[in-house]
Design an enzyme around this catalytic site. Structure first.
Site, short mmCIF file in Angstrom:
data_model
loop_
_atom_site.label_atom_id
_atom_site.label_comp_id
_atom_site.label_asym_id
_atom_site.label_seq_id
_atom_site.Cartn_x
_atom_site.Cartn_y
_atom_site.Cartn_z
N GLU A 154 94.61 55.31 76.99
CA GLU A 154 95.17 54.18 76.23
C GLU A 154 96.61 53.88 76.66
O GLU A 154 97.39 53.35 75.87
CB GLU A 154 95.10 54.46 74.73
N VAL A 211 91.31 59.61 64.48
CA VAL A 211 91.62 58.52 65.40
C VAL A 211 90.70 57.34 65.10
O VAL A 211 89.48 57.53 64.99
CB VAL A 211 91.38 58.94 66.88
N PHE A 212 91.28 56.16 64.97
CA PHE A 212 90.47 54.95 64.73
C PHE A 212 90.20 54.25 66.05
O PHE A 212 91.12 54.00 66.84
CB PHE A 212 91.21 54.00 63.78
N GLY A 213 88.94 53.92 66.30
CA GLY A 213 88.55 53.19 67.49
C GLY A 213 87.99 51.84 67.10
O GLY A 213 87.13 51.76 66.21
N TYR A 214 88.47 50.78 67.77
CA TYR A 214 87.99 49.43 67.47
C TYR A 214 87.55 48.70 68.73
O TYR A 214 87.12 47.56 68.69
CB TYR A 214 89.09 48.62 66.75
N SER A 221 86.58 50.16 73.05
CA SER A 221 85.68 51.06 73.78
C SER A 221 85.54 52.43 73.12
O SER A 221 84.54 53.12 73.33
CB SER A 221 86.15 51.22 75.23
C1 SIN Z 1 90.14 51.30 70.97
O1 SIN Z 1 89.00 51.39 71.40
O2 SIN Z 1 90.40 51.65 69.81
C2 SIN Z 1 91.29 50.80 71.78
C3 SIN Z 1 90.94 49.71 72.72
C4 SIN Z 1 90.07 50.12 73.86
O3 SIN Z 1 90.31 51.18 74.48
O4 SIN Z 1 89.11 49.40 74.15
#
Ligand code: SIN
Length: 188
Positions: A86, A5-8, A10
């Protein structure tokens, strides 16, 4: 099969699920933008906050982290958790993830990422671009069940800087919020 899983946003500083590995790196062809309205985490239906989404940008890269989840039970739990967390992100896509700017081949392929699309029929919370000052003022005033919207922005700025990523959009926005707060124009 393992899940990545990629997070960008939070997800960079708060995974919220068990994982087996965490890699810092980037995906190609996207930029991070504060264009998604949040009524469930950093705002309310009456006063939406702003969180990040990804916008296609052919020559750009977006830095973040990739989580590896290997066990069957951990994968199921993570997916169930992410689908709720999400839920205002209407699109799920699979991308190549790179850890080395010089490498032509990705470190991992098929990394899942949640995106909030600009299609208001599928994503009624989408807010889109606005003047920097306007976005900053909205962030200053918004607060939701996950906390103040400005904390989300500052945590994101800090988490990115911790691994050496200077994201212009995030830094400019954080500076604008600090400028307005320092002028004392906006009460808390
Ligand atoms: C993420 O972190 O990848 C999605 C956006 C968020 O939940 O801030």
């Amino acid at each position: 099969m393992v899940m990545w899983v990629f997070g960008y946003g939070s997800l960079i500083w708060k995974a919220g699920f068990n994982y087996d590995d965490r890699l810092v790196g980037f995906i190609k062809g996207y930029r991070r933008v504060f264009y998604q309205g949040s009524t469930d985490h950093r705002g309310t239906p009456e006063y939406p906050g702003r969180t990040v989404t990804l916008e296609p940008a052919p020559r750009e890269v977006c830095w973040g982290v990739a989580y590896k989840i290997a066990g069957k039970e951990d994968k199921e739990t993570a997916l169930t958790y992410l689908e709720v967390r999400e839920k205002q992100y209407d699109k799920k896509t699979y991308v190549d993830f790179f850890t080395d700017s010089m490498a032509l081949a990705p470190a991992v392929s098929g990394v899942m990422v949640y995106i909030a699309s600009p299609d208001r029929k599928l994503n009624p919370n989408y807010l889109g671009p606005a003047l920097l000052e306007e976005i900053a003022r909205q962030i200053i005033h918004a607060e939701g069940p996950s906390g103040p919207n400005k904390d989300y922005l500052f945590q994101l700025e800090k988490a990115l800087l911790q691994f050496g990523c200077e994201d212009k959009h995030v830094i400019e926005l954080a500076n604008e919020v600090r400028r307005i707060l320092a002028e004392g124009e906006e009460g808390d």
